[in-house]
Write a protein that holds these residues in place. Structure first.
Motif, PDB file in Angstrom:
ATOM      1  N   UNK A 154      22.447  55.705  38.230  1.00 18.63           N
ATOM      2  CA  UNK A 154      21.740  54.462  37.939  1.00 18.63           C
ATOM      3  C   UNK A 154      22.217  53.337  38.840  1.00 18.63           C
ATOM      4  N   UNK A 155      23.531  53.218  38.999  1.00 21.45           N
ATOM      5  CA  UNK A 155      24.072  52.129  39.811  1.00 21.45           C
ATOM      6  C   UNK A 155      23.762  52.337  41.291  1.00 21.45           C
ATOM      7  N   UNK A 156      23.859  53.574  41.763  1.00 15.45           N
ATOM      8  CA  UNK A 156      23.537  53.834  43.171  1.00 15.45           C
ATOM      9  C   UNK A 156      22.084  53.457  43.461  1.00 15.45           C
ATOM     10  N   UNK A 189      37.257  65.400  32.393  1.00 18.73           N
ATOM     11  CA  UNK A 189      36.411  64.723  31.412  1.00 18.73           C
ATOM     12  C   UNK A 189      35.686  65.682  30.476  1.00 18.73           C
ATOM     13  N   UNK A 190      35.381  66.888  30.956  1.00 14.95           N
ATOM     14  CA  UNK A 190      34.571  67.805  30.167  1.00 14.95           C
ATOM     15  C   UNK A 190      33.094  67.627  30.488  1.00 14.95           C
ATOM     16  N   UNK A 191      32.293  68.620  30.150  1.00 16.22           N
ATOM     17  CA  UNK A 191      30.896  68.648  30.572  1.00 16.22           C
ATOM     18  C   UNK A 191      30.093  67.456  30.069  1.00 16.22           C
ATOM     19  N   UNK A 192      30.223  67.132  28.784  1.00 19.04           N
ATOM     20  CA  UNK A 192      29.395  66.068  28.203  1.00 19.04           C
ATOM     21  C   UNK A 192      29.737  64.709  28.809  1.00 19.04           C
ATOM     22  N   UNK A 193      31.016  64.378  28.850  1.00 23.02           N
ATOM     23  CA  UNK A 193      31.436  63.082  29.399  1.00 23.02           C
ATOM     24  C   UNK A 193      31.133  62.994  30.889  1.00 23.02           C
ATOM     25  N   UNK A 194      31.296  64.114  31.599  1.00 25.57           N
ATOM     26  CA  UNK A 194      31.010  64.100  33.037  1.00 25.57           C
ATOM     27  C   UNK A 194      29.519  63.881  33.298  1.00 25.57           C
ATOM     28  N   UNK A 195      28.675  64.511  32.513  1.00 23.61           N
ATOM     29  CA  UNK A 195      27.236  64.318  32.666  1.00 23.61           C
ATOM     30  C   UNK A 195      26.863  62.860  32.447  1.00 23.61           C
ATOM     31  N   UNK A 196      27.490  62.228  31.450  1.00 25.47           N
ATOM     32  CA  UNK A 196      27.239  60.816  31.182  1.00 25.47           C
ATOM     33  C   UNK A 196      27.716  59.955  32.352  1.00 25.47           C
ATOM     34  N   UNK A 197      28.880  60.285  32.896  1.00 23.25           N
ATOM     35  CA  UNK A 197      29.423  59.527  34.030  1.00 23.25           C
ATOM     36  C   UNK A 197      28.516  59.629  35.246  1.00 23.25           C
ATOM     37  N   UNK A 198      28.056  60.831  35.543  1.00 28.33           N
ATOM     38  CA  UNK A 198      27.158  61.014  36.690  1.00 28.33           C
ATOM     39  C   UNK A 198      25.851  60.249  36.482  1.00 28.33           C
ATOM     40  N   UNK A 199      25.366  60.218  35.238  1.00 32.31           N
ATOM     41  CA  UNK A 199      24.160  59.452  34.951  1.00 32.31           C
ATOM     42  C   UNK A 199      24.346  57.970  35.230  1.00 32.31           C
ATOM     43  N   UNK A 200      25.493  57.406  34.803  1.00 32.32           N
ATOM     44  CA  UNK A 200      25.786  55.998  35.098  1.00 32.32           C
ATOM     45  C   UNK A 200      25.924  55.785  36.603  1.00 32.32           C
ATOM     46  N   UNK A 201      26.578  56.727  37.264  1.00 27.58           N
ATOM     47  CA  UNK A 201      26.727  56.666  38.730  1.00 27.58           C
ATOM     48  C   UNK A 201      25.363  56.616  39.404  1.00 27.58           C
TER      49      UNK A 201
END
Length: 283
Positions: A158-160, A144-156
């Protein structure tokens, strides 16, 4: 058949007093409801932070403001005032205070107890421990790359946190792509694990979950003990989308209606003998 249960907040199961405030708790089975009364001049950072020892309040609160004005500031700088007749959800990592000269009275059904009481250093309790992590996170981060991965982890994250709050789990720590939480009920922890898998699947983030019940030592905001290591070892055995639990957790959840199938016995590093683990079967 169930039965009607009624409790009076004027006759609480527990009352915790702190400077300029009071927390009253009643319990209806697994449901905990709290009434908090904060007097003018109350400020979490001044009157509760020295008690609990954390930089911010690390509890999720869901509730209703019956009277008064409550100021809230998040650790990312977000700030607002919540007034009467408002239903709220406040995630971990916040400060709070009374605005004006009127006491703030709230009713909480999440985060209702424990937020103003520190764990006793070295206190040992029996709890159910839940670990999660993202499957193949290193590979996904590279793709994903750093920026997209950071966004994904942020969504992760929030949901957790939202799912943990819904099942009354207490977040202990998070490290990159993993979470550690504890529960006061084994069956609720297992159901939370299944809900976490479903919630993360909606954003195409596969996770795995490992759960064990046992005695741990509370040391500030950390958990210590063999039970924590056992839960981590069970997590390591889980596959994508899988919720694995120990035999102890299975026994505690007996009668809950959960379908738990044996996955066999495994040696676990640092633990004596082989341990049987069970996989949660979906409905």
């Amino acid at each position: 058949m169930g039965r009607i249960q009624v409790r009076q907040l004027d006759n609480p199961d527990e009352t915790i007093s702190f400077p300029h405030g009071e927390n009253q708790v009643v319990r209806l089975g697994e449901l905990v409801v709290g009434r908090d009364v904060h007097q003018p001049g109350w400020h979490w950072a001044e009157h509760v932070q020295p008690i609990v020892g954390t930089e911010w309040c690390e509890f999720t609160h869901r509730g209703f403001v019956a009277s008064g004005q409550m100021g809230v500031r998040m650790n990312d700088g977000e700030e607002l005032v919540i007034g009467p007749n408002s239903v709220f959800e406040i995630p971990p990592g916040h400060d709070g205070w009374v605005v004006g000269d009127e006491p703030v009275v709230t009713l909480d059904w999440a985060g209702a107890e424990g937020w103003a009481s520190p764990p006793v250093e070295g206190e040992r309790i029996v709890t159910t421990i839940l670990f999660t992590d993202i499957v193949d996170s290193t590979v996904r981060a590279r793709q994903l790359g750093d920026v997209a991965w950071k966004r994904t982890v942020g969504h992760h994250d929030e949901r957790v946190r939202a799912v943990l709050a819904a099942f009354r789990g207490r977040e202990i720590e998070t490290a990159g792509d993993s979470f550690l939480a504890v529960f006061d009920g084994a069956a609720r922890a297992v159901r939370c694990g299944a809900a976490l898998v479903r919630a993360l699947a909606t954003i195409e983030v596969p996770i795995r979950v490992g759960i064990h019940s046992g005695e741990v030592e509370l040391a500030g905001e950390q958990l210590r003990g063999i039970a924590v290591h056992a839960a981590a070892r069970i997590l390591a055995l889980a596959g994508p989308g899988e919720v694995l639990v120990s035999a102890t957790t299975r026994e505690l959840a007996e009668g809950s209606g959960l379908r738990l199938r044996s996955r066999g016995r495994y040696p676990m590093k640092g633990l004596e003998g082989e341990r049987e683990v069970f996989a949660l079967e979906s409905d």
